[in-house]
Design an enzyme around this catalytic site. Structure first.
Site, PDB file in Angstrom:
ATOM      1  N   SER A   1      -3.313   2.533  -5.306  1.00  0.00           N
ATOM      2  CA  SER A   1      -4.532   2.472  -6.100  1.00  0.00           C
ATOM      3  C   SER A   1      -5.430   3.647  -5.742  1.00  0.00           C
ATOM      4  O   SER A   1      -5.346   4.186  -4.633  1.00  0.00           O
ATOM      5  CB  SER A   1      -5.285   1.167  -5.813  1.00  0.00           C
ATOM      6  OG  SER A   1      -6.568   1.164  -6.395  1.00  0.00           O
TER       7      SER A   1
ATOM      8  N   TYR B   1      -9.306  -5.369  -0.661  1.00  0.00           N
ATOM      9  CA  TYR B   1      -8.313  -4.686  -1.501  1.00  0.00           C
ATOM     10  C   TYR B   1      -8.157  -3.236  -1.073  1.00  0.00           C
ATOM     11  O   TYR B   1      -7.034  -2.742  -0.899  1.00  0.00           O
ATOM     12  CB  TYR B   1      -8.730  -4.774  -2.967  1.00  0.00           C
ATOM     13  CG  TYR B   1      -7.750  -4.136  -3.918  1.00  0.00           C
ATOM     14  CD1 TYR B   1      -6.551  -4.763  -4.244  1.00  0.00           C
ATOM     15  CD2 TYR B   1      -8.012  -2.902  -4.509  1.00  0.00           C
ATOM     16  CE1 TYR B   1      -5.649  -4.189  -5.116  1.00  0.00           C
ATOM     17  CE2 TYR B   1      -7.122  -2.313  -5.388  1.00  0.00           C
ATOM     18  CZ  TYR B   1      -5.940  -2.959  -5.689  1.00  0.00           C
ATOM     19  OH  TYR B   1      -5.039  -2.374  -6.559  1.00  0.00           O
TER      20      TYR B   1
END
Length: 254
Positions: free
Chosen positions: A146, A159
């Site tokens: 990501s 995250y």
């Protein structure tokens, strides 16, 4: 003088495992690999959407197969990778996000996100690499990471931490497995329009934040990931390992 020849982007004769490939980014990657000629095994937890994805790919003439698999079950992952001929390519798109202010993070959420995004990703890569090493075959391991592996974000401490960890393990594996001609890289998307991301896009405040951070005049779609997947899996990327390809619309350029 002899002119150079561009290395092939084709993946004919190669067997790819796509984890978390029954929908969204994972399915797009599975299609991209199959369109380039790979035989693709899609692994996912839910049998019904998995079978639907395989059926749709086969209707398009693509070589696709399904395996019901929970990648957090490490014994089952090892079993799949042992039963099959060594997978030439791994694309891991299995991931989890539970967003909250850092002050409110629960142990349950921390453990669930870490177990899938770090532990399962680590041992999935190991389970694919070890048979390749034993067989003396080259290979490619790609993790869907990501942009949050390179920056931080509000309500994304857990995250982001897990995706930073994926970048670290990717570098370590690339260093160790390079001598076996196994390349290990990550693909780092920005916010991509999928059913799972729709709640963020449907929230006016979050959508405004997303659009303000992306420098291009649109948000991401799954097709934006497909070319990068084919490229990194192919011989055209034969000298690329231990790094990340950011597909973030310029988010991290600041």
């Amino acid at each position: 003088m002899t002119l150079p020849i561009t290395p092939s982007f084709r993946l004919d004769g190669r067997h790819a495992l796509v984890a978390g490939g029954s929908s969204g980014i994972g399915l797009a990657c599975a299609v991209a690999l199959a369109e380039a000629g790979a035989q693709v095994t899609i692994a996912a937890r839910r049998a019904a959407p998995l079978q639907q994805a395989v059926d749709q790919m086969r209707e398009r003439g693509l070589d696709a197969h399904g395996a019901v698999l929970d990648v957090t079950d490490i014994a089952a992952v090892r079993g799949l990778c042992t039963r099959e001929q060594p997978f030439d390519i791994l694309l891991n798109s299995a991931g989890l996000a539970r967003h909250s202010p850092a002050a409110d993070t629960t142990e349950e959420d921390f453990d669930a996100v870490s177990e899938l995004n770090i532990k399962a990703a680590y041992f999935l890569a190991q389970s694919v690499a070890n048979p390749l090493i034993a067989a003396g075959k080259p290979g490619v391991i790609l993790q869907i990471s990501s942009q949050m592996a390179h920056v931080g974000g509000v309500e994304r401490a857990v995250y982001s931490a897990t995706k930073h960890a994926v970048e670290g393990m990717t570098k370590g594996m690339a260093i160790e497995w390079g001598k076996h001609s196994i390349r290990v890289n990550t693909i780092c998307p920005t916010f991509i329009r999928t059913p799972l991301s729709e709640p963020s896009f449907n929230d006016p405040v979050r959508r405004a934040w997303i659009e303000s951070m992306i420098k291009l005049p649109r948000t991401g779609v799954v097709e934006d990931i497909m070319g990068a997947t084919t490229f990194l899996a192919s011989d055209a990327a034969a000298m690329i390992t231990g790094t990340s390809l950011l597909i973030d619309g310029g988010w991290t350029a600041d």
